[in-house]
Design a protein around this motif. Structure first.
Motif, mmCIF file in Angstrom:
data_model
loop_
_atom_site.group_PDB
_atom_site.id
_atom_site.type_symbol
_atom_site.label_atom_id
_atom_site.label_comp_id
_atom_site.label_asym_id
_atom_site.label_seq_id
_atom_site.Cartn_x
_atom_site.Cartn_y
_atom_site.Cartn_z
ATOM 1 N N HIS A 59 -18.328 11.498 -51.403
ATOM 2 C CA HIS A 59 -17.163 12.202 -50.847
ATOM 3 C C HIS A 59 -17.308 12.359 -49.334
ATOM 4 O O HIS A 59 -17.578 13.466 -48.847
ATOM 5 C CB HIS A 59 -17.015 13.582 -51.511
ATOM 6 C CG HIS A 59 -16.946 13.522 -52.991
ATOM 7 N ND1 HIS A 59 -15.839 13.069 -53.673
ATOM 8 C CD2 HIS A 59 -17.867 13.823 -53.932
ATOM 9 C CE1 HIS A 59 -16.083 13.100 -54.962
ATOM 10 N NE2 HIS A 59 -17.302 13.551 -55.154
ATOM 11 N N PRO A 60 -17.125 11.277 -48.592
ATOM 12 C CA PRO A 60 -17.249 11.400 -47.138
ATOM 13 C C PRO A 60 -16.182 12.335 -46.566
ATOM 14 O O PRO A 60 -15.073 12.412 -47.079
ATOM 15 C CB PRO A 60 -17.062 9.973 -46.625
ATOM 16 C CG PRO A 60 -16.625 9.163 -47.775
ATOM 17 C CD PRO A 60 -16.804 9.943 -49.022
ATOM 18 N N LEU A 61 -16.581 13.045 -45.523
ATOM 19 C CA LEU A 61 -15.675 13.977 -44.857
ATOM 20 C C LEU A 61 -14.981 13.285 -43.694
ATOM 21 O O LEU A 61 -15.591 12.480 -42.988
ATOM 22 C CB LEU A 61 -16.468 15.162 -44.285
ATOM 23 C CG LEU A 61 -17.161 16.074 -45.283
ATOM 24 C CD1 LEU A 61 -18.132 17.004 -44.555
ATOM 25 C CD2 LEU A 61 -16.131 16.878 -46.060
ATOM 26 N N THR A 62 -13.723 13.647 -43.478
ATOM 27 C CA THR A 62 -13.066 13.223 -42.248
ATOM 28 C C THR A 62 -13.547 14.135 -41.127
ATOM 29 O O THR A 62 -14.128 15.204 -41.372
ATOM 30 C CB THR A 62 -11.534 13.339 -42.361
ATOM 31 O OG1 THR A 62 -11.186 14.732 -42.480
ATOM 32 C CG2 THR A 62 -10.987 12.545 -43.537
ATOM 33 N N ARG A 63 -13.278 13.749 -39.925
ATOM 34 C CA ARG A 63 -13.659 14.580 -38.779
ATOM 35 C C ARG A 63 -12.978 15.948 -38.880
ATOM 36 O O ARG A 63 -13.594 16.982 -38.607
ATOM 37 C CB ARG A 63 -13.271 13.862 -37.490
ATOM 38 C CG ARG A 63 -13.780 14.533 -36.254
ATOM 39 C CD ARG A 63 -13.477 13.688 -35.042
ATOM 40 N NE ARG A 63 -14.298 14.138 -33.926
ATOM 41 C CZ ARG A 63 -13.909 14.057 -32.678
ATOM 42 N NH1 ARG A 63 -12.752 13.527 -32.365
ATOM 43 N NH2 ARG A 63 -14.685 14.486 -31.722
ATOM 44 N N GLU A 64 -11.717 15.942 -39.248
ATOM 45 C CA GLU A 64 -10.970 17.210 -39.352
ATOM 46 C C GLU A 64 -11.529 18.095 -40.471
ATOM 47 O O GLU A 64 -11.660 19.307 -40.303
ATOM 48 C CB GLU A 64 -9.477 16.935 -39.569
ATOM 49 C CG GLU A 64 -8.596 18.145 -39.345
ATOM 50 C CD GLU A 64 -8.688 18.730 -37.943
ATOM 51 O OE1 GLU A 64 -8.541 19.961 -37.824
ATOM 52 O OE2 GLU A 64 -8.906 17.985 -36.967
ATOM 53 N N GLU A 65 -11.889 17.509 -41.607
ATOM 54 C CA GLU A 65 -12.493 18.285 -42.687
ATOM 55 C C GLU A 65 -13.821 18.885 -42.243
ATOM 56 O O GLU A 65 -14.103 20.056 -42.523
ATOM 57 C CB GLU A 65 -12.715 17.399 -43.918
ATOM 58 C CG GLU A 65 -11.438 17.011 -44.635
ATOM 59 C CD GLU A 65 -11.649 15.917 -45.669
ATOM 60 O OE1 GLU A 65 -10.844 15.864 -46.619
ATOM 61 O OE2 GLU A 65 -12.606 15.113 -45.530
ATOM 62 N N TYR A 71 -15.860 25.363 -38.258
ATOM 63 C CA TYR A 71 -15.117 26.486 -37.677
ATOM 64 C C TYR A 71 -14.680 27.528 -38.703
ATOM 65 O O TYR A 71 -14.292 28.625 -38.328
ATOM 66 C CB TYR A 71 -13.877 25.962 -36.939
ATOM 67 C CG TYR A 71 -14.202 25.240 -35.661
ATOM 68 C CD1 TYR A 71 -14.408 25.925 -34.476
ATOM 69 C CD2 TYR A 71 -14.312 23.855 -35.632
ATOM 70 C CE1 TYR A 71 -14.706 25.266 -33.301
ATOM 71 C CE2 TYR A 71 -14.613 23.182 -34.457
ATOM 72 C CZ TYR A 71 -14.812 23.896 -33.297
ATOM 73 O OH TYR A 71 -15.109 23.235 -32.138
ATOM 74 N N ALA A 72 -14.714 27.183 -39.988
ATOM 75 C CA ALA A 72 -14.216 28.047 -41.067
ATOM 76 C C ALA A 72 -12.739 28.385 -40.865
ATOM 77 O O ALA A 72 -12.261 29.445 -41.278
ATOM 78 C CB ALA A 72 -15.047 29.317 -41.204
ATOM 79 N N GLU A 73 -12.057 27.472 -40.219
ATOM 80 C CA GLU A 73 -10.623 27.576 -39.984
ATOM 81 C C GLU A 73 -10.179 26.249 -39.388
ATOM 82 O O GLU A 73 -11.017 25.459 -38.956
ATOM 83 C CB GLU A 73 -10.300 28.724 -39.006
ATOM 84 C CG GLU A 73 -10.810 28.488 -37.594
ATOM 85 C CD GLU A 73 -10.476 29.615 -36.634
ATOM 86 O OE1 GLU A 73 -9.426 30.264 -36.784
ATOM 87 O OE2 GLU A 73 -11.280 29.845 -35.720
ATOM 88 N N ALA A 76 -7.471 23.615 -34.626
ATOM 89 C CA ALA A 76 -6.375 23.978 -33.714
ATOM 90 C C ALA A 76 -6.288 25.484 -33.519
ATOM 91 O O ALA A 76 -5.988 25.956 -32.411
ATOM 92 C CB ALA A 76 -5.054 23.419 -34.229
ATOM 93 N N ALA A 77 -6.556 26.251 -34.568
ATOM 94 C CA ALA A 77 -6.512 27.712 -34.450
ATOM 95 C C ALA A 77 -7.620 28.217 -33.530
ATOM 96 O O ALA A 77 -7.392 29.104 -32.700
ATOM 97 C CB ALA A 77 -6.639 28.354 -35.835
ATOM 98 N N PHE A 78 -8.818 27.658 -33.672
ATOM 99 C CA PHE A 78 -9.921 28.037 -32.784
ATOM 100 C C PHE A 78 -9.594 27.649 -31.343
ATOM 101 O O PHE A 78 -9.729 28.456 -30.428
ATOM 102 C CB PHE A 78 -11.225 27.350 -33.229
ATOM 103 C CG PHE A 78 -12.366 27.567 -32.286
ATOM 104 C CD1 PHE A 78 -13.154 28.705 -32.381
ATOM 105 C CD2 PHE A 78 -12.657 26.641 -31.286
ATOM 106 C CE1 PHE A 78 -14.209 28.911 -31.500
ATOM 107 C CE2 PHE A 78 -13.713 26.849 -30.406
ATOM 108 C CZ PHE A 78 -14.488 27.991 -30.513
ATOM 109 N N LYS A 79 -9.158 26.417 -31.156
ATOM 110 C CA LYS A 79 -8.894 25.901 -29.804
ATOM 111 C C LYS A 79 -7.813 26.714 -29.103
ATOM 112 O O LYS A 79 -7.893 26.937 -27.893
ATOM 113 C CB LYS A 79 -8.495 24.430 -29.866
ATOM 114 C CG LYS A 79 -8.364 23.800 -28.490
ATOM 115 C CD LYS A 79 -8.575 22.323 -28.553
ATOM 116 C CE LYS A 79 -8.367 21.658 -27.229
ATOM 117 N NZ LYS A 79 -9.319 22.002 -26.215
#
Length: 132
Positions: A59-65, A71-73, A76-79
């Motif tokens: 189950h490879p992760l995408t960069r966004e995943e 970030y546990a969120e 975009a919300a952190f940024k």
């Protein structure tokens, strides 16, 4: 690679990684650019490393995943809460990235030296070591 100094080292490393993530989530006052400038890595680097480590898994992760995990969120919300980087921060980050590259080259050079040392015979031929 040598034998692990602890039979559960991988579990301990995973626990330490989770603790690091918890700490970085707590210290959102420390920006990624300041982490990069000081330590040569940031939260995004951790997410990238996590995604890279997952490539060979079922189950490879995408960069966004991976970023969502770090970030546990959503990233975009952190940024959205982060301030714009100053010219000084950008310059310090660039210097830190240059330092990362320098130490990587040095490490590769040492690895090559070790490989060359291992490829030579245990003793030099007599014609090299015998005085003339």
């Amino acid at each position: 690679m040598t034998d692990s100094p602890h039979p559960a080292l991988e579990q301990l490393e995973a626990a330490a990684f989770r603790h690091l993530l918890d700490h970085l989530r707590l210290r959102q006052d420390v920006s990624n650019i300041d982490l990069m400038a000081t330590a040569g890595f940031c939260r995004n680097c951790l997410a990238d490393w996590l995604a890279e480590a997952s490539v060979e898994t079922p189950h490879p992760l995408t960069r966004e995943e991976a970023r969502n995990i770090v970030y546990a969120e959503p990233y975009a919300a952190f940024k959205a809460r982060q301030l714009e980087a100053t010219p000084d921060q950008l310059a310090r980050m660039a210097a830190s990235l240059d330092e990362n590259e320098r130490v990587r080259r040095l490490a590769k050079s040492r690895e090559l030296d070790e490989q060359l040392d291992e490829s030579f015979p245990a003793s030099d031929p007599p014609q090299i070591t015998r005085p003339r």
